[in-house]
Each structure stands twice: as structure tokens, then as C-alpha cells.
Design a protein around this motif. Sequence first.
Motif, PDB file in Angstrom:
ATOM      1  N   SER A   1       0.859  -1.195   0.000  1.00  0.00           N
ATOM      2  CA  SER A   1       0.000   0.000   0.000  1.00  0.00           C
ATOM      3  C   SER A   1       0.886   1.233   0.000  1.00  0.00           C
ATOM      4  O   SER A   1       1.991   1.216   0.556  1.00  0.00           O
ATOM      5  N   GLY A   2       0.395   2.298  -0.619  1.00  0.00           N
ATOM      6  CA  GLY A   2       1.146   3.539  -0.657  1.00  0.00           C
ATOM      7  C   GLY A   2       1.438   4.040   0.755  1.00  0.00           C
ATOM      8  O   GLY A   2       0.557   4.047   1.611  1.00  0.00           O
TER       9      GLY A   2
ATOM     10  N   ASN B   1       0.267   2.606   4.351  1.00  0.00           N
ATOM     11  CA  ASN B   1      -0.833   3.066   5.206  1.00  0.00           C
ATOM     12  C   ASN B   1      -1.860   1.982   5.526  1.00  0.00           C
ATOM     13  O   ASN B   1      -2.601   2.116   6.487  1.00  0.00           O
ATOM     14  N   GLN B   2      -1.914   0.926   4.736  1.00  0.00           N
ATOM     15  CA  GLN B   2      -2.802  -0.214   4.989  1.00  0.00           C
ATOM     16  C   GLN B   2      -4.217   0.234   5.380  1.00  0.00           C
ATOM     17  O   GLN B   2      -4.696  -0.069   6.465  1.00  0.00           O
ATOM     18  N   PRO B   3      -4.912   0.937   4.483  1.00  0.00           N
ATOM     19  CA  PRO B   3      -6.225   1.478   4.832  1.00  0.00           C
ATOM     20  C   PRO B   3      -7.365   0.464   4.778  1.00  0.00           C
ATOM     21  O   PRO B   3      -8.510   0.787   5.066  1.00  0.00           O
TER      22      PRO B   3
ATOM     23  N   MET C   1      -7.137   6.712   4.541  1.00  0.00           N
ATOM     24  CA  MET C   1      -6.729   6.880   3.148  1.00  0.00           C
ATOM     25  C   MET C   1      -5.914   8.157   2.981  1.00  0.00           C
ATOM     26  O   MET C   1      -6.127   9.135   3.692  1.00  0.00           O
ATOM     27  N   TYR C   2      -4.983   8.130   2.031  1.00  0.00           N
ATOM     28  CA  TYR C   2      -4.230   9.346   1.732  1.00  0.00           C
ATOM     29  C   TYR C   2      -4.291   9.695   0.251  1.00  0.00           C
ATOM     30  O   TYR C   2      -4.101  10.839  -0.138  1.00  0.00           O
TER      31      TYR C   2
ATOM     32  N   ASP D   1      -4.910   4.095  -2.886  1.00  0.00           N
ATOM     33  CA  ASP D   1      -5.578   3.239  -1.903  1.00  0.00           C
ATOM     34  C   ASP D   1      -6.505   2.232  -2.574  1.00  0.00           C
ATOM     35  O   ASP D   1      -6.610   1.095  -2.124  1.00  0.00           O
ATOM     36  N   HIS D   2      -7.150   2.621  -3.673  1.00  0.00           N
ATOM     37  CA  HIS D   2      -7.959   1.660  -4.416  1.00  0.00           C
ATOM     38  C   HIS D   2      -7.070   0.589  -5.060  1.00  0.00           C
ATOM     39  O   HIS D   2      -7.428  -0.591  -5.079  1.00  0.00           O
ATOM     40  N   GLN D   3      -5.925   1.003  -5.576  1.00  0.00           N
ATOM     41  CA  GLN D   3      -4.983   0.024  -6.135  1.00  0.00           C
ATOM     42  C   GLN D   3      -4.506  -0.934  -5.040  1.00  0.00           C
ATOM     43  O   GLN D   3      -4.412  -2.152  -5.263  1.00  0.00           O
ATOM     44  N   GLY D   4      -4.207  -0.400  -3.875  1.00  0.00           N
ATOM     45  CA  GLY D   4      -3.776  -1.249  -2.757  1.00  0.00           C
ATOM     46  C   GLY D   4      -4.855  -2.238  -2.353  1.00  0.00           C
ATOM     47  O   GLY D   4      -4.569  -3.397  -2.048  1.00  0.00           O
TER      48      GLY D   4
END
Length: 173
Positions: A43-44, A47-49, A91-92, A97-100
Motif C-alpha cells: 500500500s502507498g 498506510n494499509q487502509p 486513506m491518503y 488506496d484503491h490500487q492497494g
Amino acid sequence: MITFENPVLEAIFSRRSIRKYTNEPVSREDITTILEAGQWAPSGLNNQPWRFMVITRDDPRHAALAECTKYAHVVRASAACICVMLEKEAMYSEMKDHQGAGACIQNMLLAAHALGIGTVWLGQIVNDQATSLWALNLSPETYELQAVIALGHPDQKGSSTRKDLSELMLEEF
């Protein structure tokens, strides 16, 4: 089908969507392993959202969730569903975050396959966020549903085809 000596490549190339399941429950240990595989997705900013909710067949929310999708028969047949949400405050970057979340879901699908558990990624259910989150007793102000993974012991063989790689390439390399 392509076969490989490498277990990761073998899992990627042999995993299929499974929509029919036996009545056998999936063990808590297997579900935990599947969730842990999702937990380890990239994740970017790390951040593991993503947030998970496991809804088993005996949970009243299982039936409520089935009513939120045109694939209700798949949800009803499943031993459990893993609901994957993004926590909005965690989310940032919406795109990253959608890709993650997609990577997280793919990790879980591959882990389930490696354990002999059948899964299908239900994406249509996210079209009505409010109703789906309501069925889970979650707030749409706090969470965004990304997908529901229906899972169970397979009662069918999966099959699939893919376009030729040349059809997907924008240019030759």
C-alpha cells in the motif's frame, strides 16, 4: 493450462473464480491465513487502509448481504464472505488506496486457492454502497466497500479464457 515449477506462478495461472460451494464450513484457521495474506499486500506509504469483516453463513448479516447483489445465490451458497473496506480516515490517495485494495483482494484470492478454498470476487455489490454497508451495520461516512469475497469448499471446477497477450499490448517490446 500452463504449469510452472514455481508455486507462486502456478497459483496465479491456476486460480479460478468459484461460485458453487459444498456445505462444509471453512476453518477459522484458513480464514485467518487468507486475511493475513491480504494484510501483507503493498500500500502507498504502507498506510494499509483496508479493513476486513468476515460474515459466516450463520450470521444474520450473511442473508442481508445476499440481498445487496444480483449474485445473491453465490453469497447464500458461500460458507463465509470477506468484506473488504477502505477506512476513509486512513486513506491518503484515492487512486493509490484503491490500487492497494485490489492487491489486498488478489492476495486473499491466491491464498485461498493455495489452501484449496474456492473464492469469487464480487464487485457488483459495491454499486450501492449505502445499502451494502447498512447490511453490515457500517457507516458510509467511515467506510467504502471495495469488494466481497465469497468463499467455501469448491463444488465445481473453475474455467476461464484470456485474450492473447498481443491483444493487450499497446506496442511490441
